[in-house]
Design a protein around this motif. Structure first.
Motif, mmCIF file in Angstrom:
data_model
loop_
_atom_site.group_PDB
_atom_site.id
_atom_site.type_symbol
_atom_site.label_atom_id
_atom_site.label_comp_id
_atom_site.label_asym_id
_atom_site.label_seq_id
_atom_site.Cartn_x
_atom_site.Cartn_y
_atom_site.Cartn_z
ATOM 1 N N MET A 198 0.830 -1.198 0.000
ATOM 2 C CA MET A 198 0.000 0.000 0.000
ATOM 3 C C MET A 198 0.864 1.247 0.000
ATOM 4 O O MET A 198 0.583 2.219 -0.719
ATOM 5 N N ALA A 232 3.822 1.442 -1.224
ATOM 6 C CA ALA A 232 4.459 1.546 -2.547
ATOM 7 C C ALA A 232 3.520 2.209 -3.548
ATOM 8 O O ALA A 232 3.948 2.991 -4.398
ATOM 9 N N VAL A 233 2.240 1.900 -3.421
ATOM 10 C CA VAL A 233 1.291 2.440 -4.375
ATOM 11 C C VAL A 233 0.933 3.884 -4.045
ATOM 12 O O VAL A 233 0.672 4.697 -4.931
ATOM 13 N N THR A 234 0.922 4.215 -2.768
ATOM 14 C CA THR A 234 0.433 5.538 -2.396
ATOM 15 C C THR A 234 1.538 6.565 -2.192
ATOM 16 O O THR A 234 1.263 7.762 -2.203
ATOM 17 N N ARG A 235 2.764 6.135 -1.946
ATOM 18 C CA ARG A 235 3.818 7.105 -1.624
ATOM 19 C C ARG A 235 4.056 8.051 -2.774
ATOM 20 O O ARG A 235 4.129 7.670 -3.932
ATOM 21 N N ARG A 236 4.246 9.348 -2.393
ATOM 22 C CA ARG A 236 4.530 10.346 -3.401
ATOM 23 C C ARG A 236 6.003 10.284 -3.793
ATOM 24 O O ARG A 236 6.345 10.384 -4.967
#
Lengths: 103, 241, 758
Positions: B40, B42-46
């Motif tokens: 999660m 990895a997908v959400t980090r800016r």
């Protein structure tokens, strides 16, 4: 060693990982994140393969997982090369900017 | 049973055992949490580096789960190839491009996005449900899947066993994958290669800036032999932030 | 002597000439074209004469020469019980011999004339190609040994007439006239075809020589008690009215004068229009069948046409139009001849008419040639001194057509009048059927023939009047055209005047082959020649009556000529103008041809045009083009426009599609079948309730359980039967709980229904 009933959790975990990866692919603008999300989805599939392989006491699932890893490596290499090439031309790795293929 | 990580796989399970020992249970939940949280993030980090690192963490978690599933060699490969190889490549590219993310989420098509997310969630729930049903005790499907109780046989998941498969039953896919890898390497080199003149100037620029002195390289330019799209270059999407 | 003769040469030679002229004529030059055209017709005429000579001198048992193009069947078609065999056969008997001679020799004269008349026309070779083609078709028509072969020639002359009437197609008027001729002829041809079909369906053959042996079949009543032959005869006669310009299909012939004058002479006077008369005579066995209703129709229409056209001819102003109406009128005479059973008289008139009508038309051509194409007789006058040959030959033709003794028209017209007077029509035998009543018998046997005779006599009077009106207005008095026209007046070249003289000689002597027996007891050589093929008139007239009729006819002719002399000699007299003023309504009625064209326009043409307009704009242009053709294109383009938004080039949107599709497949395969199966149907019989799972074929592999009373206890568990029955113990209201489950995926769906048990 886990009891058999735990395999359900493994399988559900694979589904969750797959969904996270799918959302990442469609929702993130950055091509690199999208590629990473694809890797995540491949890993989710791998996990499911391995779980069933373990449940059946059959190693073919693992073998296929190995092949998947090789394919994922190839995909990452080519995908990253494309990202680099695109960036060099367009100065961007944002997927929604790369729409010139529609014509 | 040869094991790469004896700590986690020492518990030899006798057939018919119902209750799992506490160690593997705790290990599963910890590793699962690590995997999911890592994914999660990895997908959400800016931050791209942060995202890559979260994914590496997730992959480590997966490797641990593989160990719990007696796939020792695969766990090792997962760490070596994925966390060690592929993700390093990602880090390398991220650092080379060194791009700041303006807006991480592709929100231009909210409806399409919502639809896609809904579909993904439905898929996750549904697949989870189905896989759950397919697992042991899940009835017809589970029985059809020939799921066996008890510990795996001797040598399960070892290098020798895997190698055995690859040089007998999986010989053809194995060779095919090797050819695929060669093609991928060559393809990656061709794609990433650049003409010397272009490469030098473009990479000297600060990120996000467009070099107006230098024509932007376009694949079509090579075909048409047209150089000097100064005006167009300035208008290119992604070039004018 | 074998009865076969190379008859095919007769039509083949002109057809070859047509092929040469049409294909190579442009390169050959005018001299060669004329030579090929006239030469081929001359050769055909010689062959025809030789054939007729053979026919006349050799005592042939069958009375006819025969020839076949090839031995096999030309048309073969097998049906149930009826096999159609049509051989491309030709036949020359005494009837077709007359026709062949008339067609070839008069055709030859007209060809020669046309070489002069068409001298300066750029379409010279085309003209002669068509003319030769026409000759070939006409010869096939008269030589055919069966109705289909005749029909080939019949259609051939129709096409040629279309081509030749519209020869100067650059002018819209001419092209329209050509189309009109063609379309009106087609109406008739349809009747002809139906007649052939009916004939074939009854007797299985269409050969002229074989029809006679099937009379037993043809006499059987077909409909309303009338024999089949009557209907066949009437249908064939419909075709004849079209081709021979009889009421009601006469309207094309006057317009057909739009073609070059030799065409008018050849097609619309001497040959093609006589085809109808010929076919009626050829199929006379059908017309002779007992209730003579068909013959009554033929004679009645012929007489009406004769008088109608003759009256119209009185007031027309266009040279060729007067002649056209004269042709229609004279054809009416011929039909009265064949319709009253005086077949020989009809054919006789056909022959004599061919001479003087061809001559009249050629004379008209000569006049118009001199006048620079002007056809209005009020602009002519006094042409006699400029065109002496034309004038005197025209004089002879006018005498002949008026029926002055001893020219050709006198004898043939007299034969027809005598035949009409003598005719006895019978609609029923004494005491049988509704038509056997006294007054009907009286009418058909006594009054009707006299009525026809009177109509003809009136027509003969009018004929003499309008022909001589034409003659006096054109050739006597002072010239009324422009000075420029007067300056150019000249006699025609010899290739035009020589045929005129030959035809004039023919107009004088042609009648002498058919002198009535009362004048000279062996005089009717023509009737004797035709006697083997055509039956003689049923009734003989007493000598005194015949003399009397002759005298009356001659008197009428003289009266006609005399009144024309009084009114028109030296130009249109004041009296003539005054008469036209006083009788203005009648004058207008006649001048406008009884408004028949207008009537047809309102009754047929306009509704047809409106229908065509509807089909064109509404059905074709709107419905087919706009709605169907362009509508599909529009739908596709709209679809494309909609789909274009999907193809926006953004990979992630495509991926959404992939995801949604995957989810959809998953839903359809796992969730939908149990959900559909759970929607069950109930049927109730007393206390017995039958439940059937829904979903049809998609419910394969599902298992069900049911709780009939909703008491929380499953009554049937995991059954694979999709139809379940339960008998309730007593009355009351029950809730049925039904669950369908897919064990493969573990998906299930539940429904509840309330059932009342009485």
């Amino acid at each position: 060693m886990l009891p058999l009933s735990y395999f359900n959790y493994y399988l559900a975990l694979g589904a969750v990982l797959f969904a996270i990866g799918a959302v990442g692919v469609i929702a993130r603008r950055n091509a690199l994140i999208a590629l990473m999300s694809v890797e995540l989805m491949l890993n989710a599939a791998n996990l499911t393969l391995v779980v069933f392989a373990r449940a059946q006491h059959d190693m073919r699932g693992q073998a296929v997982a190995f092949l998947t890893i090789a394919v994922a490596a190839a995909e990452a290499a080519v995908g990253l090369a494309i990202v680099v090439g695109v960036f060099r031309n367009r100065r961007s790795t944002q997927l929604d900017d790369l729409t010139m293929m529609k014509h | 049973m040869t094991s790469l990580l004896p700590l986690l796989s020492t518990a030899q399970v006798t057939p018919g055992e119902v209750e799992a020992p506490l160690g593997p249970q705790v290990a599963f939940w910890v590793l699962a949490a690590l995997t999911v949280v890592g994914a999660m993030l990895a997908v959400t980090r800016r931050n791209l580096i942060g995202a890559v690192m979260s994914l590496v963490a997730s992959f480590f978690g997966l490797a641990g789960l593989y160990l719990l599933l007696s796939a020792h060699f695969l766990a090792a490969i997962q760490v070596l190839v994925y966390a060690g190889g592929i993700m390093v490549l990602f880090v390398f590219v991220v650092m080379v491009l060194n791009q700041e993310e303006a807006e991480p989420w592709a929100l231009r098509h909210v409806f399409g996005l919502a639809l896609g997310v809904a579909a993904a969630v439905y898929l996750a729930v549904r697949l989870g449900q189905l896989l759950w049903a397919a697992g042991p005790g899940g009835g017809e499907l589970a029985s059809r899947l020939r799921i066996r109780e008890g510990a795996p046989p001797q040598g399960y998941g070892t290098v020798a066993a895997i190698g055995d498969y690859f040089f007998t039953e999986f010989l053809f896919p194995f060779e095919a994958v090797s050819i695929l890898l060669v093609i991928a390497v060559v393809g990656a080199v061709v794609l990433a290669r650049t003409t010397v003149a272009k490469a030098t100037t473009v990479y000297e620029l600060p990120p996000g800036e467009v070099d107006l002195r230098q024509p932007q390289h376009d694949a079509r330019d090579e075909v048409l032999g047209v150089l000097g799209h100064h005006a167009q270059a300035a208008n290119r999407p992604g070039g004018g932030h | 002597m074998d009865a076969s003769f190379p008859l095919h040469l007769i039509p083949l030679l002109p057809l070859l000439g047509a092929i040469i002229n049409l294909l190579l004529g442009r390169r050959l030059g005018k001299g060669a074209v004329a030579l090929v055209a006239c030469g081929s017709v001359a050769a055909a005429a010689l062959v025809a004469t030789r054939a007729v000579w053979v026919l006349g001198t050799e005592g042939l048992p069958s009375g006819a020469l025969v020839d076949r193009f090839f031995q096999a069947d030309w048309i073969f078609s097998s049906g149930d019980g009826l096999d159609l065999h049509v051989s491309a056969g030709l036949m020359l008997d005494r009837l077709s011999a007359v026709m062949v001679l008339v067609v070839t020799w008069i055709g030859l004269l007209i060809h020669i004339y046309a070489t002069g008349y068409m001298e300066h026309d750029p379409g010279y070779h085309r003209f002669f190609g068509y003319l030769n083609l026409f000759m070939g078709a006409m010869l096939i028509l008269v030589l055919g040994d069966s109705l289909p072969v005749t029909f080939v020639g019949w259609e051939g002359v129709g096409v040629c007439s279309y081509l030749l009437i519209g020869f100067w197609y650059a002018e819209d008027k001419n092209a329209t006239a050509g189309r009109k001729a063609f379309i009106v002829n087609r109406v008739g041809d349809f009747g002809f075809l139906l007649g052939m079909c009916l004939l074939f369906s009854l007797i299985g053959t269409l050969k002229y020589s074989e029809i006679g042996s099937h009379m037993q079949t043809l006499r059987q009543p077909l409909w309303l008690g009338w024999p089949a032959a009557c209907f066949i005869a009437l249908l064939i006669f419909v075709g004849c009215t079209g081709k021979s310009a009889q009421i009601p299909l006469h309207i094309w012939l006057p317009d057909a004068m739009a073609g070059p004058t030799p065409v008018s002479a050849l097609i619309h006077a001497a040959t093609m229009v006589t085809a109808g008369v010929y076919v009626v005579a050829r199929t006379h066995v059908l017309f002779d069948v007992f209730p003579t209703s068909a013959k009554m129709v033929v004679a009645g229409i012929g007489a009406a046409t004769a008088l109608m056209a003759a009256t119209v001819g009185i007031v027309q102003r266009d040279f060729k139009r007067i002649l056209a109406y004269s042709t229609v009128s004279q054809l009416g005479f011929m039909f009265v001849g064949v319709g009253t059973g005086a077949y020989a008289a009809g054919i006789f008139h056909l022959m004599t008419h061919a001479f003087f009508k061809a001559g009249l038309f050629l004379g008209a051509g000569s006049v118009m040639h001199a006048m620079g194409g002007e056809g209005d007789i009020t602009k002519m006058g006094g042409l006699g001194k400029h065109l002496p040959v034309t004038r005197w030959t025209f004089f002879i033709y006018c005498l002949a057509i008026a029926g002055i003794f001893p020219l050709a028209g006198f004898f043939s017209k007299d034969a027809i009048l005598a035949g009409a007077w003598a005719a006895r029509f019978q609609l029923a035998r004494q005491g049988f059927g509704p038509f056997s009543v006294e007054w009907v018998q009286h009418f058909t046997q006594d009054i009707y023939p006299k009525l026809i005779w009177s109509l003809l006599a009136a027509a003969a009077l009018c004929t003499a009047f309008y022909m001589w009106r034409l003659y006096f207005v054109v050739f006597t008095g002072r010239f009324r055209g422009t000075a420029d026209q007067e300056h150019h007046l000249h006699e025609s070249p010899p290739e035009m005047t020589v045929p005129l003289m030959v035809l004039a000689a023919g107009s004088v002597v042609a009648g002498w082959v058919g002198v009535p027996a009362v004048m000279y007891h062996e005089g009717d050589w023509f009737g004797a020649w035709l006697a083997p093929v055509l039956p003689p008139p049923a009734q003989e007239l007493s000598h005194s009556v015949e003399w009397g009729l002759m005298a009356v006819a001659l008197c009428l002719s003289v009266i006609g000529i005399a009144s024309a002399y009084l009114l028109y000699y030296g130009g249109i007299s004041e009296a003539a103008r005054r008469a036209a003023q006083i009788l203005r309504p009648l004058y207008l009625l006649l001048y406008n041809k009884y408004y028949i064209d207008e009537l047809y326009d309102v009754v047929f043409v306009r509704p047809l045009k409106r229908t065509a307009w509807f089909l064109w704009y509404v059905v074709d242009a709107f419905f087919i083009d706009k709605v169907l053709v362009q509508g599909w294109a529009w739908m596709v383009s709209m679809l494309g426009r909609a789909v274009r938004y999907l193809q926006n080039g953004e990979v992630q949107r495509y991926l959404v599609g992939v995801l949604v599709g995957t989810a959809g497949i998953l839903w359809v395969t796992t969730t939908l079948p149990p959900r559909r199966a759970a929607a069950f149907r109930l049927s109730q019989q007393g206390r017995r309730v039958t439940l059937e799972a829904g979903g049809g074929s998609s419910r394969v592999g599902l298992v069900y359980r049911v709780d009939w009373e909703s008491d929380g206890k499953w009554d049937e568990v995991d059954t694979r039967w999709s139809t379940l029955t339960h008998e309730y113990p007593g009355q009351g209201t029950y809730k049925i709980l039904f669950e369908a489950r897919d064990p493969r995926w573990g998906t299930s769906s539940t429904r509840r229904r309330v059932v009342h048990i009485e």
